[in-house]
Design a protein around this motif. Structure first.
Motif, PDB file in Angstrom:
ATOM      1  N   PRO A   1      18.513 133.065  53.415  1.00 56.52           N
ATOM      2  CA  PRO A   1      18.609 131.758  52.866  1.00 56.52           C
ATOM      3  C   PRO A   1      19.307 130.554  53.530  1.00 56.52           C
ATOM      4  O   PRO A   1      20.599 130.927  53.902  1.00 56.52           O
ATOM      5  N   GLN A   2      19.170 129.370  53.237  1.00 51.89           N
ATOM      6  CA  GLN A   2      19.842 128.136  53.579  1.00 51.89           C
ATOM      7  C   GLN A   2      21.107 128.189  52.479  1.00 51.89           C
ATOM      8  O   GLN A   2      20.906 128.478  51.540  1.00 51.89           O
ATOM      9  N   PRO A   3      22.017 127.800  53.272  1.00 53.35           N
ATOM     10  CA  PRO A   3      23.122 127.671  52.271  1.00 53.35           C
ATOM     11  C   PRO A   3      23.146 126.498  51.140  1.00 53.35           C
ATOM     12  O   PRO A   3      22.811 125.689  51.809  1.00 53.35           O
ATOM     13  N   VAL A   4      23.658 126.646  50.088  1.00 54.81           N
ATOM     14  CA  VAL A   4      23.494 125.631  49.187  1.00 54.81           C
ATOM     15  C   VAL A   4      24.807 124.647  49.491  1.00 54.81           C
ATOM     16  O   VAL A   4      26.019 125.160  49.818  1.00 54.81           O
ATOM     17  N   ARG A   5      24.333 123.491  49.568  1.00 52.14           N
ATOM     18  CA  ARG A   5      25.422 122.338  49.703  1.00 52.14           C
ATOM     19  C   ARG A   5      25.424 121.142  48.694  1.00 52.14           C
ATOM     20  O   ARG A   5      24.597 121.483  47.819  1.00 52.14           O
ATOM     21  N   ARG A   6      26.377 120.521  48.423  1.00 55.21           N
ATOM     22  CA  ARG A   6      26.519 119.588  47.460  1.00 55.21           C
ATOM     23  C   ARG A   6      26.192 118.146  47.763  1.00 55.21           C
ATOM     24  O   ARG A   6      26.393 117.777  48.958  1.00 55.21           O
TER      25      ARG A   6
END
Length: 77
Positions: free
Chosen positions: A4-9
């Protein structure tokens, strides 16, 4: 199986309303952050909205036009 793509802010606000209406959104992409921001709004007028999406990790800022009927995104003109 793909990772999964990493979560970014992201900090997202309506281009016409300014940064005082910005919200912090955590998503995998700027486009997903724009959609998440729009889903959180109570009432939207019109067929599309232009959003400024700033990646808080790298500082990149994008203008994304979101079609409110289809959910499709495109870069602002």
């Amino acid at each position: 199986m793909t990772d999964p793509q990493p979560v970014r802010r992201f900090l997202v606000h309506d281009r016409d309303l300014g940064r005082r209406h910005a919200l912090l959104v955590e998503e995998a992409s700027a486009e997903a952050a724009a959609v998440a921001y729009a889903e959180g709004l109570a009432a939207l007028d019109g067929a599309e909205i232009s959003l400024i999406v700033r990646d808080l990790d790298d500082g990149c800022e994008h203008c994304i036009c979101l079609d409110l009927e289809t959910g499709e995104t495109a870069d602002c003109a």
